[in-house]
Design an enzyme around this catalytic site. Structure first.
Site, PDB file in Angstrom:
ATOM      1  N   ASP A 139       0.792  -1.227   0.000  1.00 58.79           N
ATOM      2  CA  ASP A 139       0.000   0.000   0.000  1.00 58.79           C
ATOM      3  C   ASP A 139       0.829   1.285   0.000  1.00 58.79           C
ATOM      4  O   ASP A 139       0.618   2.142  -0.865  1.00 58.79           O
ATOM      5  CB  ASP A 139      -0.964  -0.023   1.203  1.00 58.79           C
ATOM      6  CG  ASP A 139      -1.821   1.214   1.305  1.00 58.79           C
ATOM      7  OD1 ASP A 139      -3.004   1.162   0.926  1.00 58.79           O
ATOM      8  OD2 ASP A 139      -1.324   2.264   1.764  1.00 58.79           O
ATOM      9  N   VAL A 167      -5.206   2.422  -0.239  1.00 57.01           N
ATOM     10  CA  VAL A 167      -5.170   1.728  -1.529  1.00 57.01           C
ATOM     11  C   VAL A 167      -5.669   0.299  -1.363  1.00 57.01           C
ATOM     12  O   VAL A 167      -6.441  -0.208  -2.182  1.00 57.01           O
ATOM     13  CB  VAL A 167      -3.758   1.749  -2.134  1.00 57.01           C
ATOM     14  CG1 VAL A 167      -3.747   1.025  -3.478  1.00 57.01           C
ATOM     15  CG2 VAL A 167      -3.265   3.181  -2.314  1.00 57.01           C
ATOM     16  N   ASP A 168      -5.241  -0.365  -0.294  1.00 60.46           N
ATOM     17  CA  ASP A 168      -5.750  -1.704  -0.010  1.00 60.46           C
ATOM     18  C   ASP A 168      -7.260  -1.683   0.194  1.00 60.46           C
ATOM     19  O   ASP A 168      -7.978  -2.565  -0.291  1.00 60.46           O
ATOM     20  CB  ASP A 168      -5.089  -2.272   1.250  1.00 60.46           C
ATOM     21  CG  ASP A 168      -3.687  -2.800   0.993  1.00 60.46           C
ATOM     22  OD1 ASP A 168      -3.363  -3.079  -0.177  1.00 60.46           O
ATOM     23  OD2 ASP A 168      -2.917  -2.926   1.956  1.00 60.46           O
ATOM     24  N   ILE A 169      -7.729  -0.697   0.920  1.00 56.84           N
ATOM     25  CA  ILE A 169      -9.164  -0.612   1.206  1.00 56.84           C
ATOM     26  C   ILE A 169      -9.954  -0.367  -0.072  1.00 56.84           C
ATOM     27  O   ILE A 169     -10.979  -1.016  -0.326  1.00 56.84           O
ATOM     28  CB  ILE A 169      -9.433   0.477   2.254  1.00 56.84           C
ATOM     29  CG1 ILE A 169      -8.823   0.067   3.608  1.00 56.84           C
ATOM     30  CG2 ILE A 169     -10.932   0.727   2.412  1.00 56.84           C
ATOM     31  CD1 ILE A 169      -8.797   1.170   4.644  1.00 56.84           C
ATOM     32  N   SER A 172     -10.050  -3.520  -2.088  1.00 63.59           N
ATOM     33  CA  SER A 172     -10.994  -4.510  -1.558  1.00 63.59           C
ATOM     34  C   SER A 172     -12.393  -4.269  -2.077  1.00 63.59           C
ATOM     35  O   SER A 172     -13.149  -5.210  -2.342  1.00 63.59           O
ATOM     36  CB  SER A 172     -10.982  -4.493  -0.025  1.00 63.59           C
ATOM     37  OG  SER A 172     -11.671  -3.386   0.511  1.00 63.59           O
TER      38      SER A 172
END
Length: 394
Positions: A139, A167-169, A172
Site C-alpha cells: 500500500d 489503496v488496499d481498502i 478490496s
C-alpha cells in the site's frame, strides 16, 4: 434469513489486507468464504501488532464470517486437493505475485478445466501485464508511485502517506464489485472470468479530479495541506480548543458562513463574492476566517455552522469517533464472540438493507480451524483426511 450471496462458495487464497477485506465483503453478504492457508500460517497479517489474547487485531479486522483450512500447495497432494475443491467453487481469490499461481499449476486455464465457469480474481501490485508485473506491491509504495503521497500533506513539508492503508481498502471494494459483476455475467452467459486487479491501476483511477485537471488541462496538482485546490474555504481552521473542518462548497454556503462569522459584508466584497474570487484571494480570506474561528471552540462553531447547513465538523481522534452520537446511532460497532478473545467489538459493515441483516455471523477463524470439517464437506473420507495429514498436505 436469506442472504444475498447465499449458495456462493469462495476459495480465498489471498493474504494481508486488500484480498481478505474484499472476500470479507462477500462473506458479510452471505457467501461461504474459505480461507486456504499454508500449514503453519504464512499470512503476515496474523502477526501484526497489537494483539488481544495473542490474536492480531489487524487480522481480526479483515476476516469475520469466514472459515479457515490449511493446504500445502507446494505438494502434489495439496494441489490435487485444491483442484478438487475448485471444481465445487464459484470464485477463487488470490494475491500471489504475478505468475505464481501458474507456476503452482493452479492458474486460470487449469481451474477452468476443473470448472468451466469458475471466476478467478487476481489481485497484485502492478497487474498481470506490463514491465512492473513481477514486482510486489504494498500500500504505501503504491501511494507513492501512484501520485497520492505527492498531493497529501503540508505544502512546506514532505509528501505524506494517508493514515490508513487506503489503496488496499479501495482495492478490496473493487474485489467485491468485480466478483459480483462476474457472477452476474455468469448468470447471463454461463461464462466464467479472470479478473485482473492492480493496486496501481486502482490508485490511478482514484485520483479523481486531480487526474482530470492534468489530463484535460496539463495542471500538475501540488500539496495543499487540508485545503482544496478548486474550492475555498474548504479546509481546517484552528479554533479556541481544536481544529474544525469547513467545506463551504458553493457561493450560497459561503454567504451563510459570512453571516455566522458576523461579516455579512464579505458577500459583496469583490475579493470574496465568487469562488473564483476567493481562490484568487485565498490567503486574505483565510487570515480573516482564522481570526474569527479562534474566538470560540470547535463544537460551538459546529453547532452554529450546521444550523445553516454548512458542512463542517471537528477533527476527531479515533476514540472521539466511536463516542460520536451519530456513529452510535448508526450502530457502527458490533459485538461478537471469539473462542480466544471472548466478547469482541468490531466495526459493523456499513451496508444497511431494509429487509436483510448482514451482521457478523461468525468470528475471524483461527488458522486451520475448519480444515477437517471442510474436507469432509468436499467429500473426503476420514481415511483420506488422515492420509493427507500424514503426507503434510494439510
Amino acid at each position: 434469513m436469506k442472504q444475498p450471496l447465499e449458495g456462493i462458495k469462495v476459495l480465498d487464497l489471498s493474504r494481508v489486507l486488500a484480498g481478505p477485506l474484499g472476500s470479507m465483503q462477500l462473506a458479510d453478504l452471505g457467501a461461504e468464504v474459505i480461507r486456504v492457508e499454508a500449514p503453519g500460517g504464512k499470512d503476515d497479517i496474523r502477526h501484526w501488532w497489537p494483539f488481544v489474547e495473542e490474536e492480531s487485531t489487524y487480522y481480526l479486522s479483515a476476516n469475520r464470517n469466514k472459515k479457515s483450512m490449511t493446504i500445502n500447495l507446494k505438494q502434489e497432494e495439496g494441489k490435487a486437493l485444491f483442484k478438487k475443491m475448485a471444481a465445487q467453487a464459484d470464485v477463487v481469490i488470490e494475491n500471489f505475485k504475478t505468475g505464481t499461481l501458474d507456476r503452482l499449476g493452479l492458474g486460470y486455464d487449469t481451474l477452468k478445466q476443473q470448472k468451466e465457469d469458475v471466476i478467478l480474481c487476481s489481485v497484485t501490485g502492478y497487474g498481470q501485464t506490463g514491465p512492473y508485473k513481477h514486482l510486489p506491491g504494498y500500500d504505501p509504495v503504491i501511494q507513492a508511485v501512484g501520485g497520492l503521497m505527492d498531493i497529501t500533506g503540508d505544502p512546506e513539508a514532505e509528501a505524506t502517506r494517508v493514515g490508513t492503508p487506503v489503496v488496499d481498502i479501495m482495492t478490496s471494494h473493487y474485489v467485491a464489485i468485480s466478483v459480483l459483476a462476474a457472477l452476474r455475467k455468469r448468470d447471463l452467459t454461463g461464462e466464467g472470468e479472470h479478473i485482473d486487479l492492480s493496486l496501481l491501476d486502482i490508485q490511478v483511477a482514484s485520483l479523481g479530479n486531480i487526474s482530470s485537471s492534468y489530463l484535460l488541462k496539463g495542471h500538475v496538482s501540488k500539496r495543499m495541506g487540508n485545503a482544496h485546490g478548486n474550492i475555498t474555504p474548504y479546509e481546517t481552521f484552528h479554533c479556541a480548543d481544536k481544529p474544525i473542518m469547513v467545506a463551504a462548497g458553493n457561493d450560497r454556503m459561503f454567504y451563510q458562513l459570512a453571516e455566522v462569522m458576523g461579516h455579512p459584508e464579505w458577500k459583496e466584497d469583490a475579493r470574496f463574492k465568487t469562488n473564483a474570487n476567493r481562490i484568487e484571494h485565498r490567503q486574505e480570506l483565510r487570515e480573516q476566517l482564522e481570526k474569527e474561528f479562534l474566538k470560540k471552540g470547535a463544537d460551538e462553531w459546529e453547532q452554529q455552522l450546521s444550523s445553516r447547513n454548512i458542512p463542517c465538523g471537528p477533527v476527531n481522534n479515533v476514540q472521539q469517533v466511536f463516542d460520536h452520537p451519530q456513529v452510535k446511532a448508526r450502530d457502527m460497532v458490533q459485538v461478537s464472540d471469539h473462542p480466544k478473545v471472548g466478547k469482541m467489538r468490531t466495526v459493523r459493515n456499513p451496508i444497511k438493507f431494509k429487509h436483510t441483516n448482514i451482521e457478523a455471523k461468525s468470528h475471524p477463524p483461527m488458522l486451520g480451524e475448519h480444515t477437517i470439517d471442510l474436507l469432509k464437506e468436499f467429500g473426503l473420507s476420514e481415511e483420506e483426511v488422515v492420509e493427507l495429514r500424514n503426507k503434510g498436505a494439510i
